[in-house]
Design a protein around this motif. Structure first.
Motif, PDB file in Angstrom:
ATOM      1  N   GLN A   1      39.171  56.138  36.941  1.00 28.30           N
ATOM      2  CA  GLN A   1      39.676  56.889  38.077  1.00 28.30           C
ATOM      3  C   GLN A   1      39.280  56.154  39.359  1.00 28.30           C
ATOM      4  N   VAL A   2      40.243  55.892  40.220  1.00 22.84           N
ATOM      5  CA  VAL A   2      39.994  55.196  41.468  1.00 22.84           C
ATOM      6  C   VAL A   2      40.514  56.055  42.600  1.00 22.84           C
TER       7      VAL A   2
ATOM      8  N   THR B   1      38.316  54.185  49.244  1.00 19.21           N
ATOM      9  CA  THR B   1      38.236  52.726  49.354  1.00 19.21           C
ATOM     10  C   THR B   1      38.746  52.260  50.710  1.00 19.21           C
ATOM     11  N   VAL B   2      39.890  52.780  51.136  1.00 18.06           N
ATOM     12  CA  VAL B   2      40.456  52.393  52.428  1.00 18.06           C
ATOM     13  C   VAL B   2      39.561  52.882  53.560  1.00 18.06           C
ATOM     14  N   ALA B   3      39.018  54.084  53.430  1.00 15.40           N
ATOM     15  CA  ALA B   3      38.135  54.614  54.465  1.00 15.40           C
ATOM     16  C   ALA B   3      36.879  53.759  54.600  1.00 15.40           C
ATOM     17  N   SER B   4      36.331  53.306  53.488  1.00 17.38           N
ATOM     18  CA  SER B   4      35.130  52.472  53.566  1.00 17.38           C
ATOM     19  C   SER B   4      35.447  51.125  54.207  1.00 17.38           C
ATOM     20  N   LEU B   5      36.650  50.593  53.985  1.00 19.33           N
ATOM     21  CA  LEU B   5      37.033  49.339  54.622  1.00 19.33           C
ATOM     22  C   LEU B   5      37.232  49.527  56.121  1.00 19.33           C
TER      23      LEU B   5
ATOM     24  N   SER C   1      33.897  49.483  58.036  1.00 19.03           N
ATOM     25  CA  SER C   1      33.189  48.213  58.175  1.00 19.03           C
ATOM     26  C   SER C   1      33.523  47.584  59.518  1.00 19.03           C
ATOM     27  N   SER C   2      32.718  46.619  59.929  1.00 16.02           N
ATOM     28  CA  SER C   2      32.888  46.027  61.257  1.00 16.02           C
ATOM     29  C   SER C   2      34.218  45.303  61.410  1.00 16.02           C
ATOM     30  N   LYS C   3      34.697  44.664  60.346  1.00 16.40           N
ATOM     31  CA  LYS C   3      35.944  43.914  60.429  1.00 16.40           C
ATOM     32  C   LYS C   3      37.146  44.747  60.011  1.00 16.40           C
ATOM     33  N   GLY C   4      36.913  45.881  59.404  1.00 15.14           N
ATOM     34  CA  GLY C   4      38.012  46.726  58.970  1.00 15.14           C
ATOM     35  C   GLY C   4      38.767  46.132  57.802  1.00 15.14           C
ATOM     36  N   VAL C   5      40.023  46.499  57.651  1.00 13.11           N
ATOM     37  CA  VAL C   5      40.850  46.031  56.551  1.00 13.11           C
ATOM     38  C   VAL C   5      41.106  44.531  56.678  1.00 13.11           C
ATOM     39  N   ALA C   6      41.125  44.008  57.885  1.00 16.03           N
ATOM     40  CA  ALA C   6      41.365  42.579  58.086  1.00 16.03           C
ATOM     41  C   ALA C   6      40.244  41.737  57.481  1.00 16.03           C
ATOM     42  N   GLY C   7      39.052  42.294  57.326  1.00 15.47           N
ATOM     43  CA  GLY C   7      37.922  41.563  56.775  1.00 15.47           C
ATOM     44  C   GLY C   7      38.004  41.343  55.281  1.00 15.47           C
ATOM     45  N   VAL C   8      38.952  41.985  54.620  1.00 22.18           N
ATOM     46  CA  VAL C   8      39.090  41.824  53.167  1.00 22.18           C
ATOM     47  C   VAL C   8      39.474  40.390  52.835  1.00 22.18           C
ATOM     48  N   GLY C   9      40.299  39.775  53.650  1.00 25.14           N
ATOM     49  CA  GLY C   9      40.736  38.408  53.407  1.00 25.14           C
ATOM     50  C   GLY C   9      39.610  37.397  53.463  1.00 25.14           C
TER      51      GLY C   9
END
Length: 110
Positions: free
Chosen positions: A13-14, A19-23, A26-34
Motif C-alpha cells: 500500500q502506497v 509522498t508528494v507532501a513530504s517532497l 523539503s527545501s528543494k521541493g519536487v524539483a529536488g527529486v531529480g
C-alpha cells in the motif's frame, strides 16, 4: 516506502498524497527529486570490442542424439515427457500466482 526482502506481501500500500507532501516540505521541493539521479549522457571514446562468446555445449544431449535403437528412442521419449511436465508445471504455477494476485486485487479494491 522501501523494499523489504523479508516481506511476503505481494501488494504494498502506497499513499501518494503523503509522498508528494513530504517532497513539498523539503527545501528543494519536487524539483529536488531529480538531484538523486545521475545523467545518462556520457562520452564514449572508440568502440569496445567484446570477446567471442563460448558456444553452449551439452555433451550428454549430443550423445543421446547420436544413439540409435529402441533404448535410445525410449530415453528420448522420457526426456520429452520430462520437458513437457516441467513446462506444464511452471505454466500452472504462473497461472495460479496470477489468479491469486487478481483475486487479491479484486477483493481489496472494494
Amino acid at each position: 516506502m522501501t523494499w523489504n526482502p523479508d516481506s511476503n506481501n505481494k501488494v504494498e500500500q502506497v499513499n501518494i498524497n503523503e509522498t508528494v507532501a513530504s517532497l513539498n516540505k523539503s527545501s528543494k521541493g519536487v524539483a529536488g527529486v531529480g538531484d538523486k539521479f545521475r545523467s545518462s549522457d556520457g562520452t564514449t571514446y572508440g568502440e569496445l570490442a567484446f570477446p567471442e562468446v563460448a558456444p553452449l555445449v551439452f555433451p550428454t544431449l549430443d550423445e543421446l542424439a547420436a544413439q540409435t535403437g529402441p533404448d535410445a528412442a525410449k530415453k528420448k521419449s522420457n526426456v520429452a515427457k520430462g520437458m513437457t511436465f516441467v513446462a506444464n508445471y511452471w505454466d500452472k504455477r504462473a497461472t495460479a500466482e496470477y489468479v491469486s494476485i487478481v483475486t487479491l486485487f479484486l477483493f481489496t479494491s472494494n
